[in-house]
Design a protein around this motif. Structure first.
Motif, PDB file in Angstrom:
ATOM      1  N   ILE A  35       0.843  -1.213   0.000  1.00  0.00           N
ATOM      2  CA  ILE A  35       0.000   0.000   0.000  1.00  0.00           C
ATOM      3  C   ILE A  35       0.873   1.255   0.000  1.00  0.00           C
ATOM      4  O   ILE A  35       1.832   1.352   0.767  1.00  0.00           O
ATOM      5  CB  ILE A  35      -0.936   0.019   1.225  1.00  0.00           C
ATOM      6  CG1 ILE A  35      -1.950  -1.106   1.125  1.00  0.00           C
ATOM      7  CG2 ILE A  35      -1.658   1.370   1.311  1.00  0.00           C
ATOM      8  CD1 ILE A  35      -2.881  -1.198   2.318  1.00  0.00           C
ATOM      9  N   TYR A  37       0.164   5.042   0.789  1.00  0.00           N
ATOM     10  CA  TYR A  37      -0.855   5.959   1.283  1.00  0.00           C
ATOM     11  C   TYR A  37      -0.692   7.338   0.629  1.00  0.00           C
ATOM     12  O   TYR A  37       0.418   7.749   0.289  1.00  0.00           O
ATOM     13  CB  TYR A  37      -0.753   6.101   2.807  1.00  0.00           C
ATOM     14  CG  TYR A  37      -1.228   4.873   3.547  1.00  0.00           C
ATOM     15  CD1 TYR A  37      -2.587   4.637   3.711  1.00  0.00           C
ATOM     16  CD2 TYR A  37      -0.312   3.953   4.062  1.00  0.00           C
ATOM     17  CE1 TYR A  37      -3.026   3.506   4.390  1.00  0.00           C
ATOM     18  CE2 TYR A  37      -0.740   2.827   4.734  1.00  0.00           C
ATOM     19  CZ  TYR A  37      -2.095   2.613   4.903  1.00  0.00           C
ATOM     20  OH  TYR A  37      -2.528   1.497   5.563  1.00  0.00           O
ATOM     21  N   GLU A 112      -7.487  12.018   0.894  1.00  0.00           N
ATOM     22  CA  GLU A 112      -7.828  10.652   0.497  1.00  0.00           C
ATOM     23  C   GLU A 112      -7.434  10.443  -0.957  1.00  0.00           C
ATOM     24  O   GLU A 112      -7.454  11.391  -1.752  1.00  0.00           O
ATOM     25  CB  GLU A 112      -9.336  10.388   0.649  1.00  0.00           C
ATOM     26  CG  GLU A 112      -9.803  10.191   2.079  1.00  0.00           C
ATOM     27  CD  GLU A 112     -11.271   9.797   2.134  1.00  0.00           C
ATOM     28  OE1 GLU A 112     -11.929   9.792   1.070  1.00  0.00           O
ATOM     29  OE2 GLU A 112     -11.765   9.503   3.245  1.00  0.00           O
ATOM     30  N   ASP A 113      -7.106   9.178  -1.278  1.00  0.00           N
ATOM     31  CA  ASP A 113      -6.867   8.861  -2.689  1.00  0.00           C
ATOM     32  C   ASP A 113      -8.152   8.312  -3.300  1.00  0.00           C
ATOM     33  O   ASP A 113      -9.221   8.303  -2.674  1.00  0.00           O
ATOM     34  CB  ASP A 113      -5.692   7.906  -2.835  1.00  0.00           C
ATOM     35  CG  ASP A 113      -5.934   6.551  -2.171  1.00  0.00           C
ATOM     36  OD1 ASP A 113      -7.117   6.249  -1.834  1.00  0.00           O
ATOM     37  OD2 ASP A 113      -4.965   5.792  -1.989  1.00  0.00           O
ATOM     38  N   TYR A 115      -9.120   5.398  -3.760  1.00  0.00           N
ATOM     39  CA  TYR A 115      -9.644   4.198  -3.130  1.00  0.00           C
ATOM     40  C   TYR A 115     -10.152   4.459  -1.713  1.00  0.00           C
ATOM     41  O   TYR A 115     -10.559   3.537  -1.015  1.00  0.00           O
ATOM     42  CB  TYR A 115      -8.559   3.108  -3.089  1.00  0.00           C
ATOM     43  CG  TYR A 115      -8.008   2.762  -4.442  1.00  0.00           C
ATOM     44  CD1 TYR A 115      -8.804   2.160  -5.408  1.00  0.00           C
ATOM     45  CD2 TYR A 115      -6.687   3.081  -4.761  1.00  0.00           C
ATOM     46  CE1 TYR A 115      -8.302   1.861  -6.661  1.00  0.00           C
ATOM     47  CE2 TYR A 115      -6.171   2.781  -6.007  1.00  0.00           C
ATOM     48  CZ  TYR A 115      -6.981   2.177  -6.954  1.00  0.00           C
ATOM     49  OH  TYR A 115      -6.496   1.890  -8.184  1.00  0.00           O
ATOM     50  N   ASP A 117      -8.194   5.627   0.676  1.00  0.00           N
ATOM     51  CA  ASP A 117      -7.084   5.558   1.627  1.00  0.00           C
ATOM     52  C   ASP A 117      -6.813   6.947   2.186  1.00  0.00           C
ATOM     53  O   ASP A 117      -6.784   7.939   1.457  1.00  0.00           O
ATOM     54  CB  ASP A 117      -5.828   5.027   0.945  1.00  0.00           C
ATOM     55  CG  ASP A 117      -6.024   3.595   0.446  1.00  0.00           C
ATOM     56  OD1 ASP A 117      -6.736   2.836   1.119  1.00  0.00           O
ATOM     57  OD2 ASP A 117      -5.472   3.267  -0.626  1.00  0.00           O
ATOM     58  N   LYS A 118      -6.583   7.030   3.489  1.00  0.00           N
ATOM     59  CA  LYS A 118      -6.414   8.300   4.181  1.00  0.00           C
ATOM     60  C   LYS A 118      -4.947   8.608   4.445  1.00  0.00           C
ATOM     61  O   LYS A 118      -4.149   7.715   4.720  1.00  0.00           O
ATOM     62  CB  LYS A 118      -7.168   8.275   5.510  1.00  0.00           C
ATOM     63  CG  LYS A 118      -8.662   8.040   5.387  1.00  0.00           C
ATOM     64  CD  LYS A 118      -9.309   7.997   6.759  1.00  0.00           C
ATOM     65  CE  LYS A 118     -10.802   7.730   6.659  1.00  0.00           C
ATOM     66  NZ  LYS A 118     -11.437   7.690   8.006  1.00  0.00           N
ATOM     67  N   SER A 119      -4.630   9.893   4.393  1.00  0.00           N
ATOM     68  CA  SER A 119      -3.293  10.342   4.791  1.00  0.00           C
ATOM     69  C   SER A 119      -3.223  10.451   6.307  1.00  0.00           C
ATOM     70  O   SER A 119      -4.233  10.316   7.008  1.00  0.00           O
ATOM     71  CB  SER A 119      -2.989  11.699   4.165  1.00  0.00           C
ATOM     72  OG  SER A 119      -3.806  12.697   4.765  1.00  0.00           O
TER      73      SER A 119
END
Length: 477
Positions: A35, A37, A112-113, A115, A117-119
């Protein structure tokens, strides 16, 4: 049978391995070690507004979203309470409004990206400025000057506070007859008059101000254009009658060049007066002589001073060169009584933005005719020179301006001066007297025009020292 079981095992194996490629792809995407991020905001700053906050998320300042490059990040997310605000771009700053509760808010901000996914989030706790804070603000108490039916409400020093900046105001109240009065001002030193009210009766005065609140000494982003507060006025039973001057304001300049006429003089009336006089004088004691000009105002509470009346009756003897430009004015009752207090204010009289020009006797613009001679002295004449015009001689000077003055000599051996302005005889000056230099003649106009002054010597010689003329500063020369 054994052959059948063998073939079935091969079929299952092929099917399993044939479908595992997609599974491995999915596992690979969700595998922790694979992954990546999205990048997060590496800074967070904030500025409070009225029931809102602005967050700055970029060290390089506020830039368009297409200039924000944070790896795989696609969205900006702000969370607080049960709110989740999602912006479909990476922002350099965001504005969060609707923060109308006077309490601590916990904010979490991240990217967020695609998908979800969070920073790594940034967190901050803030208490915004709300309507409740606004209602808790108050004005410092004003100074009150009382009369029997009126009062002055004023702040003797500018309104300053660690909690707000003060810019302008309006006020409103209702008098004893049910009539509403209002006014406004554009500074942080309010002053207004409450008139026609009763002794001992509370009069609510509504004040609406424009302010910029502060938190911890730091100004908010938002000015509050209509902050409402009030002052309850109650005139004491011991109040003495007074005539309060309302307009013009202290140290007003009456400048006829700037077309400021008519000038409104206004004041508060007192029941004890049957009428009023407007007095204007160079002496603040208003002596009963020619230095005090008096106009009958009847029983009104205001008067419009026109340019004609000002020049003909008030400032007719005004000398723009030598006069003191400061005058004093007051409104007094027709029947003077010691029980009525009076106010005195300063006003300044000008006939424009003027320039004085000095033209001595040697200036080539002065044209001499007949028998004349120049003479040099020390300390007596302007620039230590003068010009003697013998009997029958003359001089002439043309200028553009609104004022001319001739300076010369008095002496026991001198004759008379005939003064012509634009070929019209306007004065016959006797220059006989004890020896001294003096302003011998002057003439004033209300605007710049071209004029010619001619001086002829008769019954003996004359001594010419210099001219002074006055013109507008905008004159081209």
């Amino acid at each position: 049978m054994k052959a059948f079981m063998y073939l079935w095992s091969i079929l299952i194996t092929v099917t399993f391995f044939g479908s595992c490629s997609d599974v491995y792809d999915n596992i690979k995407r969700f595998s922790p070690e694979e992954i990546v991020y999205p990048a997060g905001f590496d800074t967070i700053g904030w500025k409070l507004g009225y029931e809102r906050v602005e967050f700055d998320l970029n060290k390089g300042g506020r830039v368009p979203s297409d200039q924000m490059k944070l790896g795989k990040a696609k969205k900006t997310v702000i969370e607080y309470d049960d709110e989740r605000i999602v912006i479909d771009s990476v922002c350099s700053w965001v504005n969060i409004s609707g923060l109308n509760e006077m309490r601590l808010y916990h904010f979490t901000i991240y990217t967020e990206d695609q998908y979800g996914d969070k920073s790594i989030p940034q967190k901050v706790q803030l208490t915004p400025f709300t309507k409740t804070d606004l209602e808790l603000l108050s004005l410092v108490p004003p100074n009150i000057t009382e009369s029997t039916s009126a009062a002055i409400i004023e702040w003797s020093v500018p309104i300053e506070s660690d909690l707000y900046e003060f810019f302008s105001y309006t006020y409103e109240y209702t008098d004893k007859d049910g009539q509403k009065h209002s006014g406004e001002g554009e500074n942080n030193l309010p002053i207004f008059f409450v008139e026609n009210v009763l002794l001992g009766v509370e009069v609510p005065v509504k004040i609406t101000a424009k302010i910029l609140p502060k938190i911890g000494g730091i100004s908010l982003l938002d000015t509050i254009p209509a902050w409402e507060t009030s002052y309850n006025l109650r005139i004491s039973e011991a109040a003495k009658p007074a005539i309060f001057l309302k307009t013009p304001l202290p140290a007003t300049i009456i400048n006829i060049k700037n077309n400021e006429f008519p000038v409104e003089f206004s004041w508060t009336k007192v029941p004890e007066a049957i009428g009023y006089f407007l007095k204007i004088s160079r002496n603040r004691e208003f002596p009963n002589d020619a230095s005090t000009k008096t106009l009958d105002l009847g029983d009104e509470s205001s008067y419009l001073l026109t340019e004609n009346i000002a020049n003909d009756q008030i400032f007719a003897d005004f000398d723009p060169i030598n006069s003191i430009t400061t005058y004093y004015w007051q409104v007094a009752p027709k029947e003077q009584t010691s029980s009525i207090r009076l106010q005195t204010r300063i006003l300044n009289y000008k006939i424009g933005d003027l320039v004085q020009e000095y033209v001595d006797d040697t200036d080539e613009a002065t044209i001499y005719t007949g028998n004349t001679t120049g003479t040099i002295y020390e300390d007596i004449y302007y620039n230590n020179t003068c010009n003697v015009l013998f009997n029958g001689a003359s001089l002439q000077f043309t200028f553009k301006g609104r004022y001319i003055a001739w300076h010369g000599l008095y002496n026991t051996d001198l004759g008379r001066a005939l003064i012509y302005i634009d070929d019209e005889l306007v004065a016959d000056i006797n220059c006989y007297g004890y020896r001294h230099t003096e302003k011998l003649f002057e003439k004033l106009w209300l605007s710049d025009d071209t004029h010619t002054i001619r001086i002829e010597a008769t019954n003996g010689p004359l001594v010419h020292d210099y001219f002074v003329y006055v013109h507008d500063m905008t004159k081209d020369n």
